[in-house]
Design an enzyme around this catalytic site. Structure first.
Site, short mmCIF file in Angstrom:
data_model
loop_
_atom_site.label_atom_id
_atom_site.label_comp_id
_atom_site.label_asym_id
_atom_site.label_seq_id
_atom_site.Cartn_x
_atom_site.Cartn_y
_atom_site.Cartn_z
N ASN A 46 0.84 -1.19 0.00
CA ASN A 46 0.00 0.00 0.00
C ASN A 46 0.88 1.24 0.00
OD1 ASN A 46 0.74 -0.56 2.72
ND2 ASN A 46 -1.02 0.58 3.50
N ILE A 47 0.41 2.27 -0.71
CA ILE A 47 1.12 3.54 -0.81
C ILE A 47 0.12 4.64 -0.55
CG2 ILE A 47 2.49 5.05 -2.30
CD1 ILE A 47 3.25 2.49 -3.92
N GLU A 48 0.27 5.31 0.59
CA GLU A 48 -0.66 6.36 0.97
C GLU A 48 -0.21 7.71 0.42
OE1 GLU A 48 -0.99 6.05 5.24
OE2 GLU A 48 -2.40 4.37 5.06
N GLU A 59 -2.97 -4.77 -3.04
CA GLU A 59 -3.51 -5.69 -4.04
C GLU A 59 -3.52 -5.07 -5.43
OE1 GLU A 59 -4.76 -4.77 -1.08
OE2 GLU A 59 -6.37 -6.12 -0.45
N CYS A 90 -10.29 -4.58 0.21
CA CYS A 90 -11.39 -3.61 0.20
C CYS A 90 -12.26 -3.84 -1.02
CB CYS A 90 -10.83 -2.18 0.23
SG CYS A 90 -10.20 -1.62 -1.36
N CYS A 93 -10.57 -3.11 -4.49
CA CYS A 93 -9.66 -4.18 -4.92
C CYS A 93 -10.43 -5.41 -5.37
CB CYS A 93 -8.69 -4.53 -3.81
SG CYS A 93 -7.43 -3.26 -3.56
ZN LIG Z 1 -8.04 -2.23 -1.62
#
Ligand SMILES: [Zn+2]
Length: 136
Positions: A46-48, A59, A90, A93
Protein backbone atom coordinates in the site's frame (compact mmCIF):
# COMPACT_ATOMS: atom_id res chain seq x y z
CA UNK A 1 -6.42 -24.64 -6.64
CA UNK A 2 -3.01 -24.13 -5.06
CA UNK A 3 -1.95 -26.14 -2.03
CA UNK A 4 -1.05 -25.08 1.48
CA UNK A 5 2.69 -24.87 0.75
CA UNK A 6 2.16 -22.48 -2.15
CA UNK A 7 -0.20 -20.44 0.03
CA UNK A 8 2.51 -20.19 2.69
CA UNK A 9 5.05 -19.08 0.09
CA UNK A 10 2.67 -16.37 -1.13
CA UNK A 11 2.07 -15.18 2.43
CA UNK A 12 5.83 -15.02 3.01
CA UNK A 13 6.26 -12.93 -0.15
CA UNK A 14 3.33 -10.72 0.90
CA UNK A 15 5.02 -10.13 4.25
CA UNK A 16 8.23 -9.25 2.40
CA UNK A 17 6.27 -6.81 0.21
CA UNK A 18 4.74 -5.23 3.30
CA UNK A 19 8.22 -3.97 4.19
CA UNK A 20 7.97 -1.60 1.21
CA UNK A 21 4.69 -0.07 2.42
CA UNK A 22 4.38 3.72 2.60
CA UNK A 23 1.72 4.32 5.26
CA UNK A 24 2.68 7.40 7.30
CA UNK A 25 -0.96 8.33 7.99
CA UNK A 26 -2.79 5.12 8.89
CA UNK A 27 0.33 3.17 9.91
CA UNK A 28 -1.59 0.18 8.53
CA UNK A 29 1.01 -1.55 6.40
CA UNK A 30 -0.08 -4.08 3.81
CA UNK A 31 1.74 -6.39 1.43
CA UNK A 32 0.41 -8.58 -1.35
CA UNK A 33 1.79 -11.37 -3.51
CA UNK A 34 -0.14 -12.14 -6.69
CA UNK A 35 0.32 -15.49 -8.44
CA UNK A 36 -0.32 -15.48 -12.18
CA UNK A 37 -1.57 -18.50 -14.12
CA UNK A 38 1.88 -18.87 -15.69
CA UNK A 39 3.54 -19.07 -12.26
CA UNK A 40 4.98 -15.57 -11.99
CA UNK A 41 4.53 -13.71 -8.72
CA UNK A 42 4.01 -9.96 -8.45
CA UNK A 43 4.38 -8.17 -5.14
CA UNK A 44 2.65 -4.98 -4.10
CA UNK A 45 2.38 -2.74 -1.06
CA UNK A 46 0.00 0.00 0.00
CA UNK A 47 1.12 3.54 -0.81
CA UNK A 48 -0.66 6.36 0.97
CA UNK A 49 -0.84 10.02 0.01
CA UNK A 50 -1.41 13.21 2.03
CA UNK A 51 -4.40 13.94 -0.17
CA UNK A 52 -5.76 10.41 0.55
CA UNK A 53 -7.57 9.80 -2.75
CA UNK A 54 -4.40 8.84 -4.65
CA UNK A 55 -3.69 6.15 -2.08
CA UNK A 56 -3.43 2.67 -3.57
CA UNK A 57 -3.83 -0.68 -1.88
CA UNK A 58 -1.23 -3.43 -2.01
CA UNK A 59 -3.51 -5.69 -4.04
CA UNK A 60 -4.09 -3.19 -6.84
CA UNK A 61 -0.42 -2.27 -6.82
CA UNK A 62 0.43 -5.92 -7.53
CA UNK A 63 -2.33 -6.32 -10.14
CA UNK A 64 -1.39 -3.19 -12.04
CA UNK A 65 2.27 -4.17 -12.19
CA UNK A 66 1.28 -7.52 -13.72
CA UNK A 67 -1.23 -5.97 -16.10
CA UNK A 68 1.41 -3.52 -17.28
CA UNK A 69 3.52 -6.56 -18.15
CA UNK A 70 0.69 -7.91 -20.29
CA UNK A 71 -0.55 -10.57 -17.90
CA UNK A 72 -4.31 -11.05 -17.73
CA UNK A 73 -4.86 -14.39 -15.97
CA UNK A 74 -4.39 -14.95 -12.27
CA UNK A 75 -4.47 -17.87 -9.84
CA UNK A 76 -4.31 -16.45 -6.32
CA UNK A 77 -3.29 -13.53 -4.14
CA UNK A 78 -2.00 -13.41 -0.58
CA UNK A 79 -2.56 -10.28 1.48
CA UNK A 80 -1.05 -9.56 4.87
CA UNK A 81 -1.76 -6.49 6.97
CA UNK A 82 -0.32 -5.09 10.15
CA UNK A 83 -3.32 -5.48 12.41
CA UNK A 84 -4.79 -8.16 14.61
CA UNK A 85 -7.38 -9.17 12.02
CA UNK A 86 -6.80 -10.69 8.58
CA UNK A 87 -6.41 -8.04 5.86
CA UNK A 88 -9.46 -8.63 3.71
CA UNK A 89 -9.32 -6.79 0.37
CA UNK A 90 -11.39 -3.61 0.20
CA UNK A 91 -14.31 -3.32 -2.18
CA UNK A 92 -12.31 -1.46 -4.81
CA UNK A 93 -9.66 -4.18 -4.92
CA UNK A 94 -12.31 -6.88 -5.10
CA UNK A 95 -13.80 -5.10 -8.11
CA UNK A 96 -10.37 -5.04 -9.81
CA UNK A 97 -10.11 -8.77 -9.14
CA UNK A 98 -13.56 -9.19 -10.71
CA UNK A 99 -12.23 -7.62 -13.90
CA UNK A 100 -9.47 -10.19 -14.37
CA UNK A 101 -10.19 -13.24 -12.26
CA UNK A 102 -12.43 -16.28 -12.39
CA UNK A 103 -14.82 -17.40 -9.64
CA UNK A 104 -12.20 -19.76 -8.20
CA UNK A 105 -9.45 -17.14 -7.87
CA UNK A 106 -8.10 -17.71 -4.36
CA UNK A 107 -7.68 -14.86 -1.88
CA UNK A 108 -5.55 -15.67 1.15
CA UNK A 109 -5.58 -13.13 3.94
CA UNK A 110 -3.60 -13.00 7.13
CA UNK A 111 -3.23 -10.86 10.19
CA UNK A 112 0.11 -9.29 11.05
CA UNK A 113 1.77 -12.23 12.75
CA UNK A 114 0.25 -14.92 10.53
CA UNK A 115 -1.65 -16.54 13.39
CA UNK A 116 -4.98 -16.12 11.63
CA UNK A 117 -5.21 -17.08 7.96
CA UNK A 118 -8.35 -17.20 5.83
CA UNK A 119 -8.53 -18.52 2.27
CA UNK A 120 -11.66 -17.86 0.21
CA UNK A 121 -12.47 -17.62 -3.47
CA UNK A 122 -13.41 -14.45 -5.28
CA UNK A 123 -16.92 -15.90 -5.63
CA UNK A 124 -17.13 -16.13 -1.84
CA UNK A 125 -15.73 -12.64 -1.25
CA UNK A 126 -17.65 -10.85 -3.99
CA UNK A 127 -20.77 -12.77 -4.98
CA UNK A 128 -23.15 -11.41 -7.63
CA UNK A 129 -20.44 -9.10 -8.89
CA UNK A 130 -20.58 -6.79 -11.87
CA UNK A 131 -17.92 -7.64 -14.41
CA UNK A 132 -16.87 -7.76 -18.04
CA UNK A 133 -19.57 -10.33 -18.90
CA UNK A 134 -22.25 -7.81 -18.00
CA UNK A 135 -21.16 -5.53 -20.84
CA UNK A 136 -21.22 -8.17 -23.59
ZN1 LIG B 1 -8.04 -2.23 -1.62
Amino acid sequence: MIGKEKQKELLRLAAEAREHSYAPYSHYRVGAALLTKNGAIYQGCNIENASFTPTICAERNAFFKAIFDGIRTFEAIAVIGSGELPAYPCGVCRQVMAEFCDDDFLIITSNADGSEVVAETLEQMLPHRFGPKDLL
